[in-house]
Write an enzyme that holds these catalytic residues in place. Structure first.
Site, short mmCIF file in Angstrom:
data_model
loop_
_atom_site.label_atom_id
_atom_site.label_comp_id
_atom_site.label_asym_id
_atom_site.label_seq_id
_atom_site.Cartn_x
_atom_site.Cartn_y
_atom_site.Cartn_z
N ASN A 167 -5.08 8.99 1.86
CA ASN A 167 -4.99 7.77 4.45
C ASN A 167 -5.43 8.48 4.65
OD1 ASN A 167 -4.97 5.52 2.91
ND2 ASN A 167 -2.99 4.66 3.89
N ASP A 186 0.65 -1.08 0.35
CA ASP A 186 -0.42 -0.08 -0.03
C ASP A 186 0.55 1.35 -0.37
OD1 ASP A 186 -2.09 -1.26 0.08
OD2 ASP A 186 -2.66 -1.15 1.89
#
Length: 291
Positions: free
Chosen positions: A142, A72
């Protein structure tokens, strides 16, 4: 179809994924656009279907679809450099958990065939945008992070939502996370998991001094203001791991959902909650793991 490849050569597994992708591309006669540095570091230079570029950004600009090989963290890097280019992304997991990079190596050829057949949908993930009073903008897929720097002391961070005071947090820091980021640092700090596409953001304190201080889930279409006054200890502000040095106090940002989106490719049969069960081992009975 032209494929761009963004890879983290530091991960050993990337070499295997890249090699299999090159072999597939040779059979299908498909061009792969890859940063020359990636080719050199993985020692995979021999195919005539590899088109070397001078940067990862150039690879993205030249392609129709981007393959991201790593974890990620590699996807966050790709999101940062591709946020204005609008190219769909397929994440191939060569890392650890990989909530966004959730295509496994063993499913690589199936995934590539789906791309070739246009057999996929797009999972649109929204960025968060933080704006300073003087107009500086920061985008995070994020989270935004406000935390202590080089100190063991707590910091004070004030949060206001839609004009109302929430709290002045006395903690190790404060996380403002998107639904995508709910499975990252916010989760490790006790925040909830939020399904992608939900129009909210999370306000998660990190080790708050007051035990009754809990994470909040707020509508992301209303502004969240975060204010940091000058204090004894230095405070760090970062967006998806990119540090912005705070030079003047009070430091203030207003956070909203951004109009920018990051288009993750969703393959047939993939399911978000199945990913959670597999990555977080929900429902696993360790008493039966030896059978």
């Amino acid at each position: 179809m032209k494929l761009g490849i963004i890879a983290n050569p530091e991960k050993y597994e990337v070499r295997e994924v890249l090699q299999k992708t090159i072999e597939w591309a040779e059979r299908k006669e498909i061009s792969l656009f890859i940063h020359s540095q990636t080719c050199d570091e993985t020692e995979l230079n021999g195919s005539k279907y590899i088109q070397k570029t001078s940067s990862d950004e150039d690879s993205i600009k030249a392609c129709d679809i981007v393959l991201v090989m790593g974890g990620d963290g590699t996807i966050l890097y790709t999101a940062r450099i591709a946020k204005n280019l609008g190219k769909p992304i397929l994440g191939i997991n060569s890392g650890r958990l990989g909530f966004m990079a959730n295509t496994q190596i063993e499913d690589l050829e199936y995934a590539l065939e789906c791309l070739l057949d246009n057999n996929f949908t797009l999972d649109k993930r929204s960025f968060l945008k933080a704006t300073t009073p003087d107009g500086q903008e920061f985008h995070a897929l994020n989270e935004f992070l406000f935390t202590r720097k080089d100190s063991i002391s707590m910091v004070n961070v004030t949060a206001e939502y839609d004009g109302s005071l929430i709290n002045t947090y006395w903690a190790d820091g404060l996380i403002v996370a998107s639904p995508t980021g709910s499975t990252a640092y916010s989760l490790a700090s006790g925040g909830p998991i939020v399904a992608p596409g939900t129009e909210v953001f999370l306000v998660t304190p990190i080790n708050p001094h007051t035990l009754t201080t809990r994470p909040l889930v707020l509508n992301s279409t209303n502004p969240l203001k975060v204010i940091i006054e000058k204090q004894k200890n230095e405070v760090l502000f970062s967006y998806d791991g990119q540090v912005h040095e705070i030079e003047h106090f009070p430091f203030e940002v207003e956070i909203l959902k951004s109009d920018l989106t990051f288009d993750l490719i969703h393959l047939p049969g993939q399911d978000y909650f199945e990913t959670l069960r597999n990555k977080l081992m929900w429902g696993m009975d360790r008493r039966r793991s030896g059978e």
